[in-house]
Write a protein that holds these residues in place. Structure first.
Motif, PDB file in Angstrom:
ATOM      1  N   ILE A 255    -100.226 -25.327  -2.694  1.00  0.00           N
ATOM      2  CA  ILE A 255    -100.080 -24.383  -1.598  1.00  0.00           C
ATOM      3  C   ILE A 255    -101.460 -23.992  -1.067  1.00  0.00           C
ATOM      4  O   ILE A 255    -102.464 -24.111  -1.753  1.00  0.00           O
ATOM      5  N   ASP A 256    -101.490 -23.512   0.169  1.00  0.00           N
ATOM      6  CA  ASP A 256    -102.760 -23.382   0.884  1.00  0.00           C
ATOM      7  C   ASP A 256    -103.682 -22.295   0.363  1.00  0.00           C
ATOM      8  O   ASP A 256    -104.853 -22.243   0.738  1.00  0.00           O
ATOM      9  N   GLN A 257    -103.219 -21.430  -0.536  1.00  0.00           N
ATOM     10  CA  GLN A 257    -104.129 -20.434  -1.107  1.00  0.00           C
ATOM     11  C   GLN A 257    -105.170 -21.089  -2.001  1.00  0.00           C
ATOM     12  O   GLN A 257    -106.319 -20.631  -2.073  1.00  0.00           O
ATOM     13  N   ALA A 258    -104.784 -22.142  -2.690  1.00  0.00           N
ATOM     14  CA  ALA A 258    -105.702 -22.841  -3.595  1.00  0.00           C
ATOM     15  C   ALA A 258    -106.498 -23.894  -2.831  1.00  0.00           C
ATOM     16  O   ALA A 258    -105.961 -24.586  -1.977  1.00  0.00           O
ATOM     17  N   LYS A 259    -107.782 -24.019  -3.145  1.00  0.00           N
ATOM     18  CA  LYS A 259    -108.685 -24.932  -2.446  1.00  0.00           C
ATOM     19  C   LYS A 259    -109.144 -26.047  -3.380  1.00  0.00           C
ATOM     20  O   LYS A 259    -109.615 -25.788  -4.489  1.00  0.00           O
ATOM     21  N   MET A 260    -109.006 -27.285  -2.912  1.00  0.00           N
ATOM     22  CA  MET A 260    -109.295 -28.438  -3.761  1.00  0.00           C
ATOM     23  C   MET A 260    -110.722 -28.442  -4.307  1.00  0.00           C
ATOM     24  O   MET A 260    -110.950 -28.821  -5.456  1.00  0.00           O
ATOM     25  N   GLY A 268    -113.376 -30.469 -13.493  1.00  0.00           N
ATOM     26  CA  GLY A 268    -114.465 -31.409 -13.778  1.00  0.00           C
ATOM     27  C   GLY A 268    -114.547 -32.531 -12.774  1.00  0.00           C
ATOM     28  O   GLY A 268    -114.956 -33.642 -13.116  1.00  0.00           O
ATOM     29  N   GLY A 269    -114.174 -32.257 -11.537  1.00  0.00           N
ATOM     30  CA  GLY A 269    -114.229 -33.266 -10.477  1.00  0.00           C
ATOM     31  C   GLY A 269    -112.865 -33.467  -9.848  1.00  0.00           C
ATOM     32  O   GLY A 269    -111.868 -32.827 -10.222  1.00  0.00           O
ATOM     33  N   TYR A 270    -112.822 -34.405  -8.883  1.00  0.00           N
ATOM     34  CA  TYR A 270    -111.580 -34.660  -8.160  1.00  0.00           C
ATOM     35  C   TYR A 270    -110.654 -35.641  -8.884  1.00  0.00           C
ATOM     36  O   TYR A 270    -109.506 -35.812  -8.486  1.00  0.00           O
ATOM     37  N   GLY A 271    -111.138 -36.287  -9.942  1.00  0.00           N
ATOM     38  CA  GLY A 271    -110.318 -37.260 -10.662  1.00  0.00           C
ATOM     39  C   GLY A 271    -108.955 -36.741 -11.079  1.00  0.00           C
ATOM     40  O   GLY A 271    -107.924 -37.364 -10.793  1.00  0.00           O
ATOM     41  N   PRO A 272    -108.895 -35.578 -11.748  1.00  0.00           N
ATOM     42  CA  PRO A 272    -107.591 -35.043 -12.166  1.00  0.00           C
ATOM     43  C   PRO A 272    -106.682 -34.661 -10.999  1.00  0.00           C
ATOM     44  O   PRO A 272    -105.478 -34.497 -11.185  1.00  0.00           O
ATOM     45  N   LEU A 273    -107.260 -34.545  -9.787  1.00  0.00           N
ATOM     46  CA  LEU A 273    -106.471 -34.195  -8.609  1.00  0.00           C
ATOM     47  C   LEU A 273    -105.949 -35.424  -7.866  1.00  0.00           C
ATOM     48  O   LEU A 273    -105.394 -35.284  -6.764  1.00  0.00           O
ATOM     49  N   GLU A 274    -106.113 -36.582  -8.424  1.00  0.00           N
ATOM     50  CA  GLU A 274    -105.666 -37.822  -7.777  1.00  0.00           C
ATOM     51  C   GLU A 274    -104.200 -37.702  -7.339  1.00  0.00           C
ATOM     52  O   GLU A 274    -103.326 -37.286  -8.096  1.00  0.00           O
ATOM     53  N   GLY A 275    -103.944 -38.049  -6.065  1.00  0.00           N
ATOM     54  CA  GLY A 275    -102.592 -37.992  -5.537  1.00  0.00           C
ATOM     55  C   GLY A 275    -102.170 -36.622  -5.046  1.00  0.00           C
ATOM     56  O   GLY A 275    -101.014 -36.422  -4.683  1.00  0.00           O
ATOM     57  N   SER A 276    -103.098 -35.671  -5.021  1.00  0.00           N
ATOM     58  CA  SER A 276    -102.769 -34.323  -4.550  1.00  0.00           C
ATOM     59  C   SER A 276    -102.785 -34.263  -3.030  1.00  0.00           C
ATOM     60  O   SER A 276    -103.471 -35.048  -2.370  1.00  0.00           O
ATOM     61  N   ILE A 277    -102.062 -33.291  -2.482  1.00  0.00           N
ATOM     62  CA  ILE A 277    -102.146 -32.977  -1.069  1.00  0.00           C
ATOM     63  C   ILE A 277    -102.244 -31.458  -0.930  1.00  0.00           C
ATOM     64  O   ILE A 277    -101.566 -30.709  -1.625  1.00  0.00           O
ATOM     65  N   GLY A 278    -103.154 -31.017  -0.062  1.00  0.00           N
ATOM     66  CA  GLY A 278    -103.391 -29.588   0.148  1.00  0.00           C
ATOM     67  C   GLY A 278    -104.186 -29.397   1.429  1.00  0.00           C
ATOM     68  O   GLY A 278    -104.265 -30.303   2.268  1.00  0.00           O
ATOM     69  N   VAL A 279    -104.775 -28.237   1.585  1.00  0.00           N
ATOM     70  CA  VAL A 279    -105.556 -27.971   2.793  1.00  0.00           C
ATOM     71  C   VAL A 279    -106.920 -28.652   2.690  1.00  0.00           C
ATOM     72  O   VAL A 279    -107.443 -28.882   1.604  1.00  0.00           O
ATOM     73  N   GLY A 364    -100.140 -13.834  15.858  1.00  0.00           N
ATOM     74  CA  GLY A 364    -100.472 -14.939  14.966  1.00  0.00           C
ATOM     75  C   GLY A 364    -101.536 -15.841  15.563  1.00  0.00           C
ATOM     76  O   GLY A 364    -101.498 -16.158  16.748  1.00  0.00           O
ATOM     77  N   SER A 365    -102.482 -16.264  14.748  1.00  0.00           N
ATOM     78  CA  SER A 365    -103.527 -17.166  15.239  1.00  0.00           C
ATOM     79  C   SER A 365    -102.956 -18.558  15.477  1.00  0.00           C
ATOM     80  O   SER A 365    -101.959 -18.967  14.874  1.00  0.00           O
ATOM     81  N   LEU A 366    -103.600 -19.284  16.368  1.00  0.00           N
ATOM     82  CA  LEU A 366    -103.184 -20.640  16.726  1.00  0.00           C
ATOM     83  C   LEU A 366    -104.293 -21.607  16.329  1.00  0.00           C
ATOM     84  O   LEU A 366    -105.471 -21.326  16.531  1.00  0.00           O
ATOM     85  N   ALA A 367    -103.912 -22.749  15.765  1.00  0.00           N
ATOM     86  CA  ALA A 367    -104.929 -23.722  15.336  1.00  0.00           C
ATOM     87  C   ALA A 367    -104.318 -25.100  15.193  1.00  0.00           C
ATOM     88  O   ALA A 367    -103.112 -25.252  14.989  1.00  0.00           O
ATOM     89  N   ASN A 368    -105.161 -26.117  15.302  1.00  0.00           N
ATOM     90  CA  ASN A 368    -104.782 -27.499  15.043  1.00  0.00           C
ATOM     91  C   ASN A 368    -105.013 -27.769  13.566  1.00  0.00           C
ATOM     92  O   ASN A 368    -106.123 -28.106  13.143  1.00  0.00           O
ATOM     93  N   THR A 369    -103.975 -27.556  12.759  1.00  0.00           N
ATOM     94  CA  THR A 369    -104.111 -27.595  11.303  1.00  0.00           C
ATOM     95  C   THR A 369    -104.345 -29.015  10.788  1.00  0.00           C
ATOM     96  O   THR A 369    -103.732 -29.969  11.252  1.00  0.00           O
ATOM     97  N   ARG A 370    -105.237 -29.111   9.804  1.00  0.00           N
ATOM     98  CA  ARG A 370    -105.482 -30.397   9.142  1.00  0.00           C
ATOM     99  C   ARG A 370    -105.318 -30.235   7.640  1.00  0.00           C
ATOM    100  O   ARG A 370    -105.463 -29.143   7.109  1.00  0.00           O
ATOM    101  N   VAL A 371    -105.003 -31.328   6.995  1.00  0.00           N
ATOM    102  CA  VAL A 371    -104.790 -31.296   5.550  1.00  0.00           C
ATOM    103  C   VAL A 371    -105.669 -32.361   4.899  1.00  0.00           C
ATOM    104  O   VAL A 371    -106.443 -33.048   5.566  1.00  0.00           O
TER     105      VAL A 371
END
Length: 388
Positions: A255-260, A268-279, A364-371
């Motif tokens: 969920i978007d509260q957590a930042k990769m 300890g790096g992005y390795g354990p996050l393999e296959g994740s999707i987030g903001v 509400g704010s407007l934005a071109n959201t990216r993930v």
């Protein structure tokens, strides 16, 4: 007599000098924007990021000069810790309004935002709400700005990516606070409508716990293909780390509260996050204006990187100040709110690194959201259109 006369002249000169020296201080009044958010406990880093963005903006406003209707002001941020507790948020708001006369208060969680919406219109202060929960603006509160775009825009892309890559069985293991509950309430039916199955649900107290082995073990027993997780970044990182240590090989929907980037510091790096999707992490945003903002932040806060909590709330403060200028008032919350759309659109790019496009009629704010996804141990920027 000459000595007395000389002393009188010196005393008069000193009094005149003192009076002149006091003129700028008297001429420059202080405008205070309040902050009530977590500065202790499991969400302390999250709350500090929000506050740092606000204070960075205030420093720039004061350096450039803050003038409204021909009068000079100094901007001050007044922070109070609410430990992510809505009851504390409400108490803090009363202090901020009564003691500090704040025309605006920023709150970085939905529970606290809802608590303030019960009386902010009556007390005539603007709620700057840093939460992407749609209900914050759906309530029709006329003195609210929802700073980030609604989180519902993420659910379709997140579902399509994770289900297509890993499978249809998801276990819910996110936080148990109000914001995470709102995410779950929207995500669960969307996942099921796409043909998926929720095989386990075990929300956990991300803001208080430091060990998630038992909770993670419980959901992994259901053999999920995907874990739906998220809350503050540091405890989310512990959930990821412990899931991998327990043998989980699937993907993560975050969920978007957590930042990769912050999660990776725990794992300890992005390795354990393999296959994740987030903001998309701010530090991985290729836009030149965002890169320039990152460098300014690093200069102001050596050894640290900005998150979207930093950048979005930095923009919110700049936009509020710009709205005050357009409204020709630093105290009339209704007039300030009425000018927020024009203010957001008029902001120089350097003050709007996230590229917010304006404010809708509901606030509400407007934005071109990216993930972003993690592939091959690296963050990959993805536009929402990639998942249509």
């Amino acid at each position: 007599m000459k000595v007395k006369s000389s002393l009188k002249r010196l005393a008069a000169a000193a009094a005149t000098t003192a009076a002149l020296a006091s003129v700028p201080a008297l001429a420059q009044e202080v405008v205070k924007i309040g902050y009530s958010g977590p500065l202790s406990g499991g969400a302390a880093l999250y709350g500090k990021n929000v506050l740092d963005g606000m204070q960075m903006a205030a420093a720039e406003v004061n350096a450039a000069g803050f003038e409204v209707a021909g009068k000079k002001y100094k901007l001050e941020i007044v922070p109070l810790d609410d430990k992510y507790n809505p009851s504390e948020t409400a108490i803090n708001a009363q202090r901020l309004v009564q003691e500090h006369k704040t025309p605006a208060i920023l709150v970085p969680h939905s529970g606290g935002s809802f608590a303030l919406q019960t009386n902010n219109e009556a007390q005539k202060y603007l709620l700057l709400s840093y939460t992407s929960v749609p209900q914050v603006t759906a309530r029709g509160n006329k003195l609210t700005l929802r700073i980030p775009p609604e989180f519902t825009g993420y659910i379709g892309p997140f579902t399509k990516y994770a289900m297509g890559k890993y499978g249809k069985n998801v276990a819910i293991a996110n936080a148990d606070h109000d914001y995470a509950k709102a995410w779950t309430a929207a995500f669960k039916p969307a996942w099921e409508a796409a043909g998926g199955k929720v095989v386990a649900e075990n929300p956990m107290s991300y803001n208080r716990a430091t060990d998630f082995y038992s909770g993670v073990s419980r959901v992994l027993a259901s053999k999920p293909d995907v874990l739906f997780i998220g809350g503050a970044s540091e405890p989310t990182g512990l959930v990821v780390k412990q899931a991998r240590e327990l043998g989980f090989k699937g993907g993560f929907v975050i969920i978007d509260q957590a930042k990769m980037d912050e999660i990776s510091q725990v794992t300890g790096g992005y390795g354990p996050l393999e296959g994740s999707i987030g903001v998309l992490p701010v530090v991985d945003d290729p836009a030149p204006v965002t890169k320039a903002f990152v460098e300014r932040f690093r200069k102001a806060y050596p050894g640290r990187n900005p998150s979207s909590e930093v950048s979005l709330n930095y923009t919110a403060v700049h936009a509020t100040v710009q709205a005050m200028k357009l409204a020709a008032t630093v105290s009339d919350a209704a007039k300030i709110r009425a000018n927020l759309d024009k203010a957001m659109k008029a902001l120089p790019d350097q003050y709007n690194p996230h590229g917010l496009d304006g404010v809708d009629e509901r606030g509400g704010s407007l934005a071109n959201t990216r993930v972003a996804t993690v592939e091959g141990g690296k963050v990959k920027e993805r536009a929402l259109r990639d998942f249509k």
